[in-house]
Design a protein around this motif. Sequence first.
Motif, PDB file in Angstrom:
ATOM      1  N   SER A 169       0.847  -1.194   0.000  1.00  0.00           N
ATOM      2  CA  SER A 169       0.000   0.000   0.000  1.00  0.00           C
ATOM      3  C   SER A 169       0.884   1.246   0.000  1.00  0.00           C
ATOM      4  CB  SER A 169      -0.920   0.005   1.228  1.00  0.00           C
ATOM      5  OG  SER A 169      -1.784   1.121   1.217  1.00  0.00           O
ATOM      6  N   ARG A 171      -9.784  -1.030  -2.391  1.00  0.00           N
ATOM      7  CA  ARG A 171      -8.421  -0.555  -2.663  1.00  0.00           C
ATOM      8  C   ARG A 171      -8.178   0.834  -2.080  1.00  0.00           C
ATOM      9  NH1 ARG A 171      -6.849  -0.564  -8.644  1.00  0.00           N
ATOM     10  NH2 ARG A 171      -4.765  -0.395  -7.692  1.00  0.00           N
ATOM     11  N   THR A 197      -3.072  -0.901  -2.683  1.00  0.00           N
ATOM     12  CA  THR A 197      -4.094   0.033  -2.189  1.00  0.00           C
ATOM     13  C   THR A 197      -3.475   1.398  -1.894  1.00  0.00           C
ATOM     14  OG1 THR A 197      -3.775  -0.604   0.117  1.00  0.00           O
ATOM     15  CG2 THR A 197      -5.374  -1.882  -1.166  1.00  0.00           C
TER      16      THR A 197
END
Length: 654
Positions: A428, A513, A481
């Motif tokens: 992420s 996401r 994400t």
Amino acid sequence: MDLSQHAADGHQRLTAETHENARWWSFSTMGRAIVRNYRVWTSATRRRAMAEAYRPIVRGFLLPGAAYYFLVTWLHWRDESGTNLLILGGISLLTAVSYTVFRWGLLPAKRTSLQRLEIVGFVTNLLMYSNVVAYMLLNFEEQKLIYFVLMAVVFSTTGVTLRTTLTSVALSIGSLFWFSGQASPEVASQFVFIGLATSFASFGMASLLRKAILRQIDARLLADQLASRDSLTGIANRRSIFSRIEGLVEEQKPFWVGILDLDGFKSINDIYGHAVGDHVLCEVVERLKLRHKEGIDFGRIGGDEFAIVIEGGPSGAEVEAFGNSLIDDISREYDLQPLQLSISGTIGFAHFPTMGTTARQIYEKADFSLYHGKQFARHHSVIFTVNQDKEMRESLALERALREARMEEEFHLLFQPQHDVAAGRVVSFEALARWQSPVLGPVRPDRFIRAAERAGLIQQVTRVLFGKALDALDLWPDDITVSFNLSAQDLADRAFVFSLVAQVHGRAIDPARIEFEITETAVMKDIAASRVLLEDLSAAGFKIALDDFGSGYSSFEYIDQLPLDKVKIDKSFVRKVTDSATSREIVAGIITLCRNLDLKCVLEGVETEAEMSTLAPLAPQLIQGYLFGRPMPQRDVLRLLLKPERPVDDASAA
């Protein structure tokens, strides 16, 4: 003014009140306030209005009157001689000159007092009367008795007050009766009848004119009252309050201006509807009125913002204590059966002339003090200080640059990776806002975010940056994400947050996401409303992360109340793990807590190998810090994702 005693008295009156059931009386409240103000209009107010109404009548008569008597003077010069010319010509010339002086000297086009207008009107009538009486005494002519009748009619319209009208008309008709005695019996009887008829007609005309003018005045004053009162609560509105402040500045009278903003009110409107919100506002006003006394005025200047004007020179400590007592009053529970609601407030105060020389300066400083209070002293009253003055000037310069900014061009995002320790890869990125101003250069995020919140521009900034985050996310692999920060004002506006949700759906991006990152500060304003909003976001598939966990006094409470997916441990603990056993235990405890609650846990601020070596035995899940990657532009994110096994530590990327 003893504000402390006044506050105590108000508190006693408030605690003596019994709770009542919900009362939906917003319009009747306004009506009662307007009627009350209508009844207490001072005679001075009506006298000023009377002067405004009669001034054009008197001024309009003087100009043709002056021209007429200049003509009469010329006729006397042509027809009279000797003593008669001296007397009649002198009186007519005096009348013409006097009317001219009255018109341009004593009665200017601007405001005139009723007393002056009354005196000028009466002298005007006497001069006209003197011309007719002098002529009749020197050259009595029966047919010119009609002049007294004409004068009575004129006096009925030019008499400013009832007493001057009655005096002038009575003088004219009385003279008509007296001079009629010198005429033949037939003519005398005719003019006696005409005089009586004229008396009734003149008094009737004067009464009708005066009644019409008074009705017009009352209608205008009532309209002014309506225009100056808040339509919901019946107290002074924004225009009226600003007029009051400007009047005090013009009079150079010292005073305090306070701005009260309700905390937690917006969520009541959002959750329970405007009917409940309106009732709460009316109840707030009723509580404020308990503190009302001479020299203290309240007004509503916005949705949930109120102004407080305190005349005189109470000390800052007295004003602060008075403001805190107001906050205590409005923070008491609102019993709207079956609802039990609570709100609070924050007040910013500024003083004239100590803190400014104009109404605008004083208001802006009170507003800035309110903003400062909402940041650092919520639910208290705050006095504007010299230290805030410099901060305010810098903030205003920043706001000005922000308002003039081309946000799409000047704002951008950097992305800092979050590294999954077990998987050995980035999973992420946190989106970090940046502003490169052509005027100010690079501006720190904490500064421009606060300025945007104060200027009411934060949602514009958020919308632009969120769009750029979605642009970046479109180019990333589906398993990566993005974490996006929401400010307190963003979170307080449900409609705005769901406009961001609409952007996501419009681009066909999987909500899972996107992680909305919030702070304790953002949710503490109204935990109940925040929980409802975050639950709806979670139900829609979005992830929720709590940032800076451990930095606030109630972080564990939020874990229990909010639908969280991730917790980010505040960097202040992480940076001390190598030297502080306490910090290590705190971090270890939070990691274990998150594991037991099935929450992801991010360690922020990991910068050195030594810190990582200390943290590794604690089995952290996610790491975010310079050791695994600095904030980077989109091009470097794509490069990193192509080589996930190679951590990025490029200082130049920041």
